[in-house]
Design a protein around this motif. Sequence first.
Motif, PDB file in Angstrom:
ATOM      1  N   PRO A 149       0.848  -1.080  -0.105  1.00 28.08           N
ATOM      2  CA  PRO A 149      -0.070  -0.075  -0.110  1.00 28.08           C
ATOM      3  C   PRO A 149       0.734   1.323  -0.114  1.00 28.08           C
ATOM      4  CG  PRO A 149       0.228  -0.544   2.331  1.00 28.08           C
ATOM      5  CD  PRO A 149       1.109  -1.738   1.357  1.00 28.08           C
ATOM      6  N   LEU A 150       2.341   1.315  -0.235  1.00 24.34           N
ATOM      7  CA  LEU A 150       2.956   2.477  -0.032  1.00 24.34           C
ATOM      8  C   LEU A 150       2.913   3.200  -1.517  1.00 24.34           C
ATOM      9  CD1 LEU A 150       5.929   1.214   2.212  1.00 24.34           C
ATOM     10  CD2 LEU A 150       3.880   2.387   2.907  1.00 24.34           C
ATOM     11  N   ILE A 151       2.310   2.618  -2.355  1.00 24.99           N
ATOM     12  CA  ILE A 151       2.192   3.541  -3.657  1.00 24.99           C
ATOM     13  C   ILE A 151       3.617   4.068  -4.295  1.00 24.99           C
ATOM     14  CG2 ILE A 151       0.890   5.176  -4.927  1.00 24.99           C
ATOM     15  CD1 ILE A 151      -0.889   3.573  -2.948  1.00 24.99           C
ATOM     16  N   ARG A 152       4.575   2.797  -4.061  1.00 23.10           N
ATOM     17  CA  ARG A 152       6.014   3.296  -4.713  1.00 23.10           C
ATOM     18  C   ARG A 152       5.909   2.908  -6.116  1.00 23.10           C
ATOM     19  NH1 ARG A 152       9.363  -0.521  -0.612  1.00 23.10           N
ATOM     20  NH2 ARG A 152       9.364   0.832   1.321  1.00 23.10           N
ATOM     21  N   VAL A 153       6.726   3.645  -7.066  1.00 21.40           N
ATOM     22  CA  VAL A 153       6.881   3.490  -8.248  1.00 21.40           C
ATOM     23  C   VAL A 153       8.371   2.811  -8.492  1.00 21.40           C
ATOM     24  CG1 VAL A 153       6.772   4.589 -10.622  1.00 21.40           C
ATOM     25  CG2 VAL A 153       5.449   5.360  -8.880  1.00 21.40           C
ATOM     26  N   VAL A 154       8.366   1.722  -9.300  1.00 19.36           N
ATOM     27  CA  VAL A 154       9.472   1.118  -9.644  1.00 19.36           C
ATOM     28  C   VAL A 154       9.735   1.198 -11.192  1.00 19.36           C
ATOM     29  CG1 VAL A 154      10.450  -1.281 -10.038  1.00 19.36           C
ATOM     30  CG2 VAL A 154       9.329  -0.640  -7.944  1.00 19.36           C
ATOM     31  N   ASP A 155      10.917   1.373 -11.508  1.00 22.25           N
ATOM     32  CA  ASP A 155      11.226   1.566 -12.993  1.00 22.25           C
ATOM     33  C   ASP A 155      11.362   0.065 -13.689  1.00 22.25           C
ATOM     34  OD1 ASP A 155      12.748   1.883 -15.355  1.00 22.25           O
ATOM     35  OD2 ASP A 155      14.293   3.528 -14.644  1.00 22.25           O
ATOM     36  N   ILE A 156      10.410  -0.152 -14.317  1.00 25.86           N
ATOM     37  CA  ILE A 156       9.942  -1.484 -15.110  1.00 25.86           C
ATOM     38  C   ILE A 156      11.163  -1.882 -16.117  1.00 25.86           C
ATOM     39  CG2 ILE A 156       8.462  -2.732 -16.373  1.00 25.86           C
ATOM     40  CD1 ILE A 156       6.348  -1.058 -15.291  1.00 25.86           C
ATOM     41  N   ARG A 157      11.445  -0.828 -16.980  1.00 25.05           N
ATOM     42  CA  ARG A 157      12.632  -1.246 -17.969  1.00 25.05           C
ATOM     43  C   ARG A 157      13.658  -1.562 -16.953  1.00 25.05           C
ATOM     44  NH1 ARG A 157      12.644  -0.093 -23.125  1.00 25.05           N
ATOM     45  NH2 ARG A 157      11.312   1.845 -22.980  1.00 25.05           N
ATOM     46  N   ALA A 158      14.401  -0.739 -16.041  1.00 23.94           N
ATOM     47  CA  ALA A 158      15.434  -1.004 -15.633  1.00 23.94           C
ATOM     48  C   ALA A 158      15.620  -2.376 -14.867  1.00 23.94           C
ATOM     49  CB  ALA A 158      15.726   0.122 -14.585  1.00 23.94           C
ATOM     50  N   VAL A 159      14.635  -2.741 -14.020  1.00 29.72           N
ATOM     51  CA  VAL A 159      14.448  -3.806 -13.478  1.00 29.72           C
ATOM     52  C   VAL A 159      14.426  -4.933 -14.426  1.00 29.72           C
ATOM     53  CG1 VAL A 159      13.136  -5.220 -11.670  1.00 29.72           C
ATOM     54  CG2 VAL A 159      13.111  -2.794 -11.427  1.00 29.72           C
ATOM     55  N   CYS A 160      13.591  -4.914 -15.467  1.00 25.83           N
ATOM     56  CA  CYS A 160      13.692  -5.941 -16.557  1.00 25.83           C
ATOM     57  C   CYS A 160      14.994  -6.264 -17.000  1.00 25.83           C
ATOM     58  CB  CYS A 160      12.410  -5.715 -17.557  1.00 25.83           C
ATOM     59  SG  CYS A 160      10.920  -5.569 -17.076  1.00 25.83           S
ATOM     60  N   ASP A 161      15.771  -5.147 -17.386  1.00 25.29           N
ATOM     61  CA  ASP A 161      17.179  -5.478 -17.796  1.00 25.29           C
ATOM     62  C   ASP A 161      18.030  -6.091 -16.869  1.00 25.29           C
ATOM     63  OD1 ASP A 161      16.415  -4.048 -19.998  1.00 25.29           O
ATOM     64  OD2 ASP A 161      17.150  -1.955 -19.885  1.00 25.29           O
ATOM     65  N   LEU A 162      17.862  -5.769 -15.706  1.00 26.82           N
ATOM     66  CA  LEU A 162      18.645  -6.372 -14.580  1.00 26.82           C
ATOM     67  C   LEU A 162      18.199  -7.535 -14.613  1.00 26.82           C
ATOM     68  CD1 LEU A 162      19.444  -4.341 -11.378  1.00 26.82           C
ATOM     69  CD2 LEU A 162      19.210  -7.104 -11.393  1.00 26.82           C
ATOM     70  N   ALA A 163      17.137  -8.090 -14.421  1.00 28.79           N
ATOM     71  CA  ALA A 163      16.784  -9.629 -14.312  1.00 28.79           C
ATOM     72  C   ALA A 163      17.179 -10.049 -15.559  1.00 28.79           C
ATOM     73  CB  ALA A 163      15.226  -9.618 -14.073  1.00 28.79           C
ATOM     74  N   HIS A 164      16.917  -9.599 -16.621  1.00 32.54           N
ATOM     75  CA  HIS A 164      17.469 -10.422 -17.934  1.00 32.54           C
ATOM     76  C   HIS A 164      18.977 -10.656 -17.893  1.00 32.54           C
ATOM     77  CE1 HIS A 164      13.561  -8.841 -20.084  1.00 32.54           C
ATOM     78  NE2 HIS A 164      13.403 -10.021 -19.192  1.00 32.54           N
ATOM     79  N   ASP A 165      19.665  -9.815 -17.497  1.00 35.00           N
ATOM     80  CA  ASP A 165      21.222  -9.639 -17.198  1.00 35.00           C
ATOM     81  C   ASP A 165      21.545 -11.022 -16.574  1.00 35.00           C
ATOM     82  OD1 ASP A 165      21.598  -7.804 -19.260  1.00 35.00           O
ATOM     83  OD2 ASP A 165      22.169  -6.093 -17.540  1.00 35.00           O
ATOM     84  N   ALA A 166      20.875 -11.114 -15.449  1.00 31.87           N
ATOM     85  CA  ALA A 166      21.085 -12.238 -14.503  1.00 31.87           C
ATOM     86  C   ALA A 166      20.286 -13.643 -15.054  1.00 31.87           C
ATOM     87  CB  ALA A 166      20.551 -11.710 -13.132  1.00 31.87           C
ATOM     88  N   GLY A 167      19.761 -13.520 -15.972  1.00 31.11           N
ATOM     89  CA  GLY A 167      19.160 -14.778 -16.742  1.00 31.11           C
ATOM     90  C   GLY A 167      17.873 -15.172 -16.057  1.00 31.11           C
TER      91      GLY A 167
END
Length: 377
Positions: A149-167
Amino acid sequence: MHIETKAIHAGRGVDPSTGAVTIPLHPSTTFERGADGPFPSSYEYIRDDNPTRHAFETAMAALEGGRAAVAFSSGMAAITAVFEAHPSRGNRIVVPDDMYFGIRSLIDETDIGRRFDFVPVDMRDMDALRAAVVAAPTGLVWIETPSNPLIRVVDIRAVCDLAHDAGALAVVDNTWATPLLQRPLEFGADAVMHSATKYIGGHSDLMAGVVVLPGASPLERPLRMIQRHKGSVAAPFDCWLALRGLQTLPIRMRAHCDGALKVAEALSKHPRVESVLYPGLPGDPGHTLARQQMAGYGGMLSFIIRGGAEAAMTVAGRLELIVRATSLGGTHSLIEHRASVEGPKSMAPAGLLRISVGLEHPQDIIDDLHQALSAVE
Ligand SMILES: Cc1ncc(COP(=O)(O)O)c(C=O)c1O
């Protein structure tokens, strides 16, 4: 076609057998087999596929810019299916530390928590996220933005790139934003999940979940097999209601966003309100990112009242228009004291109230909040 048009037409057309403009509801559980063996309509049994569910899945894929969608009986069924379907590159799943509380309950109270290693992290902190993802082989990064419920905004593109770099795969819970405000597949997500119970249905009268996939996806076959064989499929009537809801989703989301911004601005000026968590406010930590990533700031906001839980409960108890109820995304404004709903593990501050801003006139919502806040002045 524009998304407003897709919301009305994608997956649907005038019924060729009757000329009906609105899509018929097909509750049939079974479909006739041809005398020669095959099924002429391609439909066979409701758990495998159903015309109304198929139309809903097609419409959702079109709205999210995906290729396929798989509909489940609830948002939680869709989430569970994604956890179970992700390729087994280690059983580690990195999740946001602030996320829909039902996932925490799923982890704590079902075998899902024993079968997978869940690692919570604040995904606004990219160093912390990177450390969590590389510490051990990670199969999946689960993203929720704006968060609950803290209404935080996360950078979708940056998190996806980071996840993909780690496989790892990256999947976004897009329930709060809807494809009207953000389309995570465009930012590189491997799948998008919705609780259609919320904004997609839009009238607090159905329960369903859906996962949308881009082109060829390693998730598609396992998700289809979970849907078909584990059986938590969306019911035809719920899909039909969801299709009806989709038609007005674009205009409803505009009104939800407009109302939420006005309510957030009014609350932020009130002396008894310590802070308002809403990315539409220029001072909100998620404002700049939300401006880049979203086409509107959403209909959900939280605010923290001075005086802790007692003051928050007093204000909620005094409301006359806004309904004290869980859930979100419907026409009625709803308010919830999240800390007492979520229990001791809640991240919600004691004085936090979360509002799903409905489609009433924003001034009436603001007036109700002002009269309730006067009880603690
Ligand atoms: C962000 C989010 N994801 C998932 C869910 C779960 O959806 P459902 O209640 O349809 O199972 C909810 C429900 O509140 C939610 O808010």
